[in-house]
Design a protein around this motif. Structure first.
Motif, PDB file in Angstrom:
ATOM      1  N   ARG A  37       0.835  -1.214   0.000  1.00  0.00           N
ATOM      2  CA  ARG A  37       0.000   0.000   0.000  1.00  0.00           C
ATOM      3  C   ARG A  37       0.863   1.254   0.000  1.00  0.00           C
ATOM      4  O   ARG A  37       0.467   2.291  -0.541  1.00  0.00           O
ATOM      5  N   PHE A  38       2.046   1.169   0.606  1.00  0.00           N
ATOM      6  CA  PHE A  38       2.945   2.322   0.524  1.00  0.00           C
ATOM      7  C   PHE A  38       3.264   2.626  -0.935  1.00  0.00           C
ATOM      8  O   PHE A  38       3.186   3.768  -1.388  1.00  0.00           O
ATOM      9  N   LEU A  39       3.604   1.578  -1.667  1.00  0.00           N
ATOM     10  CA  LEU A  39       4.000   1.763  -3.071  1.00  0.00           C
ATOM     11  C   LEU A  39       2.825   2.255  -3.927  1.00  0.00           C
ATOM     12  O   LEU A  39       2.996   3.122  -4.784  1.00  0.00           O
ATOM     13  N   SER A  79       9.999  17.381  -5.132  1.00  0.00           N
ATOM     14  CA  SER A  79      11.406  17.383  -5.564  1.00  0.00           C
ATOM     15  C   SER A  79      12.364  16.932  -4.458  1.00  0.00           C
ATOM     16  O   SER A  79      13.479  16.513  -4.724  1.00  0.00           O
ATOM     17  N   THR A  80      11.932  17.019  -3.233  1.00  0.00           N
ATOM     18  CA  THR A  80      12.796  16.693  -2.087  1.00  0.00           C
ATOM     19  C   THR A  80      13.134  15.200  -2.044  1.00  0.00           C
ATOM     20  O   THR A  80      12.251  14.368  -2.269  1.00  0.00           O
ATOM     21  N   PRO A  81      14.394  14.866  -1.743  1.00  0.00           N
ATOM     22  CA  PRO A  81      14.741  13.444  -1.627  1.00  0.00           C
ATOM     23  C   PRO A  81      13.877  12.716  -0.595  1.00  0.00           C
ATOM     24  O   PRO A  81      13.600  13.244   0.477  1.00  0.00           O
ATOM     25  N   LEU A  82      13.488  11.511  -0.967  1.00  0.00           N
ATOM     26  CA  LEU A  82      12.651  10.683  -0.109  1.00  0.00           C
ATOM     27  C   LEU A  82      13.506   9.597   0.539  1.00  0.00           C
ATOM     28  O   LEU A  82      14.237   8.879  -0.147  1.00  0.00           O
ATOM     29  N   GLU A 121      13.196   4.296  -7.977  1.00  0.00           N
ATOM     30  CA  GLU A 121      14.227   5.326  -8.085  1.00  0.00           C
ATOM     31  C   GLU A 121      13.999   6.503  -7.142  1.00  0.00           C
ATOM     32  O   GLU A 121      14.948   7.152  -6.702  1.00  0.00           O
ATOM     33  N   LYS A 122      12.714   6.795  -6.862  1.00  0.00           N
ATOM     34  CA  LYS A 122      12.410   7.942  -5.998  1.00  0.00           C
ATOM     35  C   LYS A 122      12.960   7.745  -4.581  1.00  0.00           C
ATOM     36  O   LYS A 122      13.199   8.712  -3.853  1.00  0.00           O
ATOM     37  N   VAL A 123      13.143   6.496  -4.175  1.00  0.00           N
ATOM     38  CA  VAL A 123      13.647   6.226  -2.826  1.00  0.00           C
ATOM     39  C   VAL A 123      15.156   6.483  -2.820  1.00  0.00           C
ATOM     40  O   VAL A 123      15.949   5.663  -3.273  1.00  0.00           O
ATOM     41  N   ALA A 124      15.528   7.652  -2.306  1.00  0.00           N
ATOM     42  CA  ALA A 124      16.918   8.106  -2.389  1.00  0.00           C
ATOM     43  C   ALA A 124      17.811   7.386  -1.391  1.00  0.00           C
ATOM     44  O   ALA A 124      19.006   7.228  -1.604  1.00  0.00           O
ATOM     45  N   ALA A 125      17.222   6.966  -0.290  1.00  0.00           N
ATOM     46  CA  ALA A 125      17.985   6.281   0.755  1.00  0.00           C
ATOM     47  C   ALA A 125      17.014   5.512   1.633  1.00  0.00           C
ATOM     48  O   ALA A 125      15.808   5.764   1.608  1.00  0.00           O
ATOM     49  N   LEU A 126      17.566   4.579   2.388  1.00  0.00           N
ATOM     50  CA  LEU A 126      16.769   3.879   3.403  1.00  0.00           C
ATOM     51  C   LEU A 126      17.267   4.293   4.773  1.00  0.00           C
ATOM     52  O   LEU A 126      18.456   4.532   4.972  1.00  0.00           O
ATOM     53  N   GLU A 127      16.322   4.364   5.718  1.00  0.00           N
ATOM     54  CA  GLU A 127      16.699   4.480   7.123  1.00  0.00           C
ATOM     55  C   GLU A 127      16.207   3.208   7.794  1.00  0.00           C
ATOM     56  O   GLU A 127      15.015   2.890   7.699  1.00  0.00           O
ATOM     57  N   VAL A 128      17.106   2.498   8.436  1.00  0.00           N
ATOM     58  CA  VAL A 128      16.772   1.201   9.001  1.00  0.00           C
ATOM     59  C   VAL A 128      16.465   1.360  10.491  1.00  0.00           C
ATOM     60  O   VAL A 128      17.337   1.757  11.274  1.00  0.00           O
ATOM     61  N   PHE A 177      20.404  -3.076  -1.287  1.00  0.00           N
ATOM     62  CA  PHE A 177      20.040  -1.693  -1.631  1.00  0.00           C
ATOM     63  C   PHE A 177      21.287  -0.971  -2.110  1.00  0.00           C
ATOM     64  O   PHE A 177      22.302  -0.929  -1.412  1.00  0.00           O
ATOM     65  N   SER A 178      21.205  -0.368  -3.296  1.00  0.00           N
ATOM     66  CA  SER A 178      22.417   0.187  -3.902  1.00  0.00           C
ATOM     67  C   SER A 178      22.694   1.640  -3.507  1.00  0.00           C
ATOM     68  O   SER A 178      23.789   2.140  -3.722  1.00  0.00           O
ATOM     69  N   ARG A 179      21.695   2.316  -2.951  1.00  0.00           N
ATOM     70  CA  ARG A 179      21.894   3.725  -2.585  1.00  0.00           C
ATOM     71  C   ARG A 179      22.159   3.812  -1.073  1.00  0.00           C
ATOM     72  O   ARG A 179      22.215   2.794  -0.405  1.00  0.00           O
ATOM     73  N   PRO A 180      22.296   5.032  -0.537  1.00  0.00           N
ATOM     74  CA  PRO A 180      22.727   5.119   0.869  1.00  0.00           C
ATOM     75  C   PRO A 180      21.794   4.426   1.882  1.00  0.00           C
ATOM     76  O   PRO A 180      20.574   4.462   1.751  1.00  0.00           O
TER      77      PRO A 180
END
Lengths: 261, 308
Positions: B84-86, B97-100, B123-130, B162-165
């Motif tokens: 549902r998030f997606l 425009s702000t990084p998500l 692609e919009k997911v700029a980073a993950l916070e775990v 996950f390939s980004r930060p």
């Protein structure tokens, strides 16, 4: 939904009785968009204790961008708001949540308990735009006369029939507001709109259900954001499977949609 | 001569932010809730409510209680779940425009890995916070974040998918937060964010019952700022990855304290509930501070209180 954060000037204060106050503030954007049953989140100043805003039903709106709240002092937050003087400002966020649903019922019963009368005055004004006064009945309950007589007068001055019950018998019928509901017989389609303490709402929902009347309840819970972000104001769904949130899904619910515990 | 605008840009691994102010997970919904009150395009980053693989109902009410200069919460990680998030939440955020940054949580290392793998495709997911403050159901319910080995394992799992930060959010409810920070750095985290809420409780003396149905809850708000600040200082001492400061930030001055202690960025949390405009005010206030103190960029400010 569009909400506004406004520094609202206090334009009048009224001590209704004891610890019940009625404040009018200038908040034009909020006044323009507000619907009966919606609420505002209020903060008296910039202090960090108490930290959170306090939620209040919108009591009524008036020409000139005015918004009125009716509240009882119960703790530090409401004490701070009650201490504001005319000319000072409060930070008001709103209008928030879903209000009462407009409908085509033939008769409208407004059932309020104590301070829960607050959103019903705004609703009565709205209903009067499309209904004859005779189609609207106001039932008010309180502990004692002082808590309710001024508020009952407001409805009577609008030409509405008002019945009152007080627990100590000092005004109207001795007992609870549901004691006013039980004798009512009605073949028409009725919508009950109610706001007040939880045990009263549960009883009003029960009487409405017994009589086959539709019922909308305005719920109150502790709340942090009022915007659907903190998820602190959860209430169990009627099917006991998960929660609704008072700030975003309510504060007004169909009485059949929430669990009565 | 016109004063030059201070450079407020910062980097977290490959992630570039226009300014160092983010909204903390769990205090900003999925962004849309604040859309009419905050200029979302102005924020450094938006961190959304923690997402699990499947929806979670959360804990019974009462879920929150106000305390002196703070609040306790026990929401129980209620969220709409990954799918549902997606489908329902991400489309709105695509238009900002702000990084998500998406906060993720799970019961097992595999849960985190699956979330990371799926979100890597967006692609919009700029980073993950775990969020590692949740219980590991395969290890008797001990929180991942309280054990260096488990914190390492979950970080490594996310890193591989996950390939980004990857930012790991640390719990303050540990004996030595530096040890956990070191473990997640070693496992490949690009940054750490701290602190999550401090475990606490409150009792209603009239009903003689705890105020929260869950009994214990997480304390947040101005009351915890000194704890967060101390822990940021400690962690910045021992890791070489960026540190993101969280805990009781309500004003630009609070944020500047965290940055002086060694944080390269900050998250605004509980304050969003009280003053939705706070993040914007803090961005403006940090900029004004840099100008007033003739600092050309964030680099002049980050960790300055630590320099001998």
């Amino acid at each position: 939904m569009q909400a506004y954060q406004q520094k609202a000037e206090v334009v009048s204060t009224e001590k209704v009785t004891g610890d019940i106050y009625r404040f009018t503030v200038k908040a034009p954007d909020i006044a323009a968009d507000a619907r009966p049953g919606q609420f505002v989140m209020v903060r008296a100043g910039d202090g960090l204790d108490p930290l959170l805003r306090r939620p209040f039903s919108i009591h009524q709106v008036a020409e000139g961008g005015l918004v009125q709240i009716l509240f009882k002092v119960i703790g530090k937050g409401t004490q701070a708001i009650a201490g504001l003087q005319v000319g000072q400002h409060m930070d008001v966020l709103g209008p928030l949540g879903r209000g009462f649903v407009h409908n085509t019922m033939q008769e409208h019963y407004l059932v309020g308990g104590g301070i829960g009368v607050a959103p019903l005055l705004f609703l009565a004004k709205q209903l009067l735009k499309k209904n004859e006064p005779s189609a609207i009945r106001v039932l008010l309950g309180a502990g004692t006369k002082a808590e309710i007589s001024t508020l009952a007068d407001d409805f009577e001055n609008m030409g509405l029939g008002v019945q009152v019950s007080t627990e100590d018998g000092s005004l109207g019928k001795p007992g609870l507001v549901t004691d006013l509901m039980v004798p009512l017989q009605n073949e028409n389609k009725v919508m009950v709109y109610t706001c007040g303490p939880y045990p009263m709402l549960r009883a009003v929902a029960g009487v409405s259900s017994d009589k086959g009347w539709a019922c909308q309840v305005s719920l109150e819970t502790i709340m942090a954001c009022g915007l659907g972000a903190c998820l602190g104001c959860a209430v169990l769904r009627a099917d006991m499977n998960g929660y609704v949130h008072v700030c975003k899904d309510g504060p007004v619910f169909d009485a059949d949609d929430v669990a009565w515990l | 001569m016109a004063l030059e605008e201070p450079d407020m840009k910062i980097s977290i691994g490959s992630l570039r932010l226009r300014n160092p102010v983010m909204t903390a997970s769990g205090t900003f919904g999925y962004g849309e809730e604040y859309g009419s009150l905050v200029n979302l395009h102005r924020l450094g980053a938006i961190i959304v409510k923690g997402i699990s693989l499947l929806p979670r109902q959360g804990t019974p009410p009462p879920r929150i209680a106000e305390t002196a200069c703070g609040m306790l919460n026990a929401i129980g990680l209620e969220n709409v779940g990954l799918e549902r998030f997606l489908s329902e939440k991400l489309p709105f955020l695509q238009g900002i425009s702000t990084p998500l940054i998406v906060n993720i949580l799970g019961d097992t290392v595999q849960d985190y890995e699956q979330l990371a793998a799926r979100l890597n495709e967006e692609e919009k997911v700029a980073a993950l916070e775990v969020n590692i403050s949740c219980p590991n159901v395969k290890q008797g319910g001990v929180a991942f974040g309280t054990d260096p080995g488990m914190a390492h394992a979950v970080t490594k799992g996310v890193r591989q998918h996950f390939s980004r930060p990857v930012i790991v959010k640390l719990s303050p409810n540990v004996t030595d937060i530096s040890e956990i920070a070191g473990a997640v750095e070693e496992a490949g985290a690009d940054a750490v964010s701290l602190i999550n809420t401090v475990l606490g409780m409150a009792i209603d003396i009239e009903s003689c019952r705890p105020k929260l149905a869950n009994i214990f809850g997480g304390l947040s708000g101005p009351a915890i700022k000194p704890i967060g600040l101390r822990m940021v200082w400690q962690v910045a001492e021992c890791v070489s990855i960026p540190v993101i400061g969280i805990g009781g930030i309500t004003t630009p001055e609070d944020a500047i304290e965290y940055i002086l202690a060694g944080a390269c960025a900050v998250q605004v949390g509980t304050t969003n509930f009280i003053n939705p405009k706070a993040s914007e005010e803090i961005i403006q206030g940090i900029g004004a501070y840099l100008t007033e103190h003739s600092m050309a960029s964030m680099q002049d400010l980050i960790g300055r209180a630590r320099r001998v």
